[in-house]
Design a protein around this motif. Structure first.
Motif, PDB file in Angstrom:
ATOM      1  N   PRO B  13       0.831  -1.212   0.000  1.00 57.33           N
ATOM      2  CA  PRO B  13       0.000   0.000   0.000  1.00 57.33           C
ATOM      3  C   PRO B  13       0.869   1.269   0.000  1.00 57.33           C
ATOM      4  CG  PRO B  13      -0.767  -1.549   1.651  1.00 57.33           C
ATOM      5  CD  PRO B  13       0.523  -2.087   1.131  1.00 57.33           C
ATOM      6  N   LEU B  14       0.345   2.294  -0.639  1.00 57.94           N
ATOM      7  CA  LEU B  14       1.109   3.548  -0.734  1.00 57.94           C
ATOM      8  C   LEU B  14       1.188   4.250   0.619  1.00 57.94           C
ATOM      9  CD1 LEU B  14      -0.496   5.005  -3.973  1.00 57.94           C
ATOM     10  CD2 LEU B  14       1.835   4.150  -3.735  1.00 57.94           C
ATOM     11  N   MET B  16       1.579   8.102   1.488  1.00 59.90           N
ATOM     12  CA  MET B  16       1.630   9.386   0.807  1.00 59.90           C
ATOM     13  C   MET B  16       2.403  10.429   1.617  1.00 59.90           C
ATOM     14  SD  MET B  16      -0.177   8.720  -1.867  1.00 59.90           S
ATOM     15  CE  MET B  16      -0.880  10.192  -2.596  1.00 59.90           C
ATOM     16  N   GLU B  17       3.033  11.344   0.887  1.00 59.64           N
ATOM     17  CA  GLU B  17       3.717  12.475   1.535  1.00 59.64           C
ATOM     18  C   GLU B  17       2.689  13.589   1.745  1.00 59.64           C
ATOM     19  OE1 GLU B  17       6.858  12.366   2.359  1.00 59.64           O
ATOM     20  OE2 GLU B  17       7.578  10.653   1.194  1.00 59.64           O
ATOM     21  N   GLN B  18       2.759  14.210   2.908  1.00 56.51           N
ATOM     22  CA  GLN B  18       1.850  15.336   3.151  1.00 56.51           C
ATOM     23  C   GLN B  18       2.436  16.591   2.513  1.00 56.51           C
ATOM     24  OE1 GLN B  18      -1.071  15.026   4.335  1.00 56.51           O
ATOM     25  NE2 GLN B  18      -0.832  12.913   4.988  1.00 56.51           N
ATOM     26  N   LEU B  19       1.578  17.350   1.886  1.00 56.28           N
ATOM     27  CA  LEU B  19       2.067  18.612   1.323  1.00 56.28           C
ATOM     28  C   LEU B  19       1.258  19.777   1.890  1.00 56.28           C
ATOM     29  CD1 LEU B  19      -0.222  19.296  -1.019  1.00 56.28           C
ATOM     30  CD2 LEU B  19       1.039  17.525  -2.222  1.00 56.28           C
ATOM     31  N   GLN B  20       1.827  20.950   1.705  1.00 57.16           N
ATOM     32  CA  GLN B  20       1.238  22.146   2.323  1.00 57.16           C
ATOM     33  C   GLN B  20       0.636  23.038   1.249  1.00 57.16           C
ATOM     34  OE1 GLN B  20       1.293  22.833   5.655  1.00 57.16           O
ATOM     35  NE2 GLN B  20       0.336  24.841   5.465  1.00 57.16           N
ATOM     36  N   PHE B  60      -8.058  13.676  -8.539  1.00 56.02           N
ATOM     37  CA  PHE B  60      -7.474  12.890  -7.458  1.00 56.02           C
ATOM     38  C   PHE B  60      -8.500  11.845  -6.980  1.00 56.02           C
ATOM     39  CE2 PHE B  60      -3.593  12.995  -5.320  1.00 56.02           C
ATOM     40  CZ  PHE B  60      -3.740  12.736  -3.969  1.00 56.02           C
ATOM     41  N   ILE B  63      -8.939   9.058  -9.562  1.00 55.08           N
ATOM     42  CA  ILE B  63      -7.811   8.110  -9.537  1.00 55.08           C
ATOM     43  C   ILE B  63      -7.983   7.171  -8.338  1.00 55.08           C
ATOM     44  CG2 ILE B  63      -5.305   7.899  -9.185  1.00 55.08           C
ATOM     45  CD1 ILE B  63      -5.058  10.638 -10.642  1.00 55.08           C
ATOM     46  N   ARG B  64      -8.339   7.756  -7.196  1.00 57.19           N
ATOM     47  CA  ARG B  64      -8.539   6.961  -5.972  1.00 57.19           C
ATOM     48  C   ARG B  64      -9.628   5.903  -6.185  1.00 57.19           C
ATOM     49  NH1 ARG B  64     -11.133  10.762  -2.342  1.00 57.19           N
ATOM     50  NH2 ARG B  64     -13.078   9.977  -3.167  1.00 57.19           N
ATOM     51  N   MET B  67      -8.407   3.122  -8.382  1.00 61.39           N
ATOM     52  CA  MET B  67      -7.478   2.245  -7.636  1.00 61.39           C
ATOM     53  C   MET B  67      -8.249   1.276  -6.765  1.00 61.39           C
ATOM     54  SD  MET B  67      -4.523   4.764  -6.251  1.00 61.39           S
ATOM     55  CE  MET B  67      -3.657   3.567  -5.274  1.00 61.39           C
TER      56      MET B  67
END
Lengths: 155, 94
Positions: B13-14, B16-20, B60, B63-64, B67
């Motif tokens: 499972p991925l 994910m990186e959190q972004l701001q 997004f 895509i989710r 998946m």
């Protein structure tokens, strides 16, 4: 007179021998019939098992199709809900962001964090206990409750 | 003779990186860039309009969903074609 007696003895002996052969043939036929009967019963049992298996396969296929259709439907609802969040009652997110920049920034970052978690779940990440037990609106992942919060019933 | 089972491992499972996200308006732009410079971050930002941000969020989500459907489809195939042998394995272990 002796010749006549010999003739009758011959007839009786032939009849006895013929009867013996007939009984032996009947026994042989009977054995073949029994063997065929066993083969037939075995074939019928195999056919019944095959029919049972096919019936179970068919039920499994129907159930899998139903599950997939349900999934597609709940995922579509998540997408519709996202659309509503942007456009509900002619909401203009741009204008809201100008008026309440910090608030919208915070909401955007929370939404982004939740959306990331949704991707993780969709890729196979197991649900946490908190996600499993969420039943209230304040506890759920609003980006994808259908896959993140299985016990949540929208109200 | 049945074919050997494929038994490929499911993808990890991925994580994910959190972004701001930073919202810039004509009013707070100077303040935002100044804050970036103070934090030692290059004063440059990739921008999206509110409409494009909405489209990005929807892409997004699509895509989710795709998946999730693909992953579940894989599970269903595995369950259907390997389910019986798994049940047998369970039965043997009991």
């Amino acid at each position: 007179m002796f010749g006549l007696r010999l003739f009758f003895i011959g007839i009786v002996a032939t009849a006895i021998a013929g009867g013996g052969f007939y009984v032996m043939k009947l026994r042989s036929d009977n054995a073949i019939l029994k063997s065929n009967q066993i083969k037939l019963e075995s074939a019928v049992a195999e056919q019944q098992q095959l029919i049972e298996n096919q019936k179970k396969d068919f039920e499994d296929i129907l159930a899998a199709n139903q599950k997939m259709n349900e999934l597609v439907s709940v995922l579509k609802k998540d997408l519709d809900d996202l659309d509503k969040r942007f456009n509900k009652k002619n909401r203009d997110v741009g204008k809201l962001a100008i008026a309440k920049t910090k608030v919208i920034e915070k909401i955007t970052n929370n939404g982004s964090k939740n959306a990331n978690r949704c991707i993780e779940i969709a890729s196979g990440s197991p649900l946490t206990e908190k996600e499993k037990n969420a039943t209230k609106k304040s506890e759920i992942n609003p980006e994808c409750p259908s896959i993140a919060n299985p016990n949540y019933v929208p109200y | 003779m049945p074919r050997a089972q494929l038994n490929l491992e499911k993808p990890t499972p991925l994580q994910m990186e959190q972004l701001q996200w930073i919202i810039i308006t004509s009013e707070n732009a100077d303040e935002v860039f100044k804050k970036l410079e103070e934090q030692g971050i290059d004063p440059v930002l990739w921008g999206l309009t509110d409409k494009d941000f909405e489209l990005l969020a929807k892409n997004f989500a699509r895509i989710r969903n795709q998946m999730k459907i693909t992953n579940d489809l894989l599970d269903k195939y595995k369950e259907y074609y390997e389910g019986d042998s798994e049940k047998l394995d369970d039965g043997d272990s009991k």
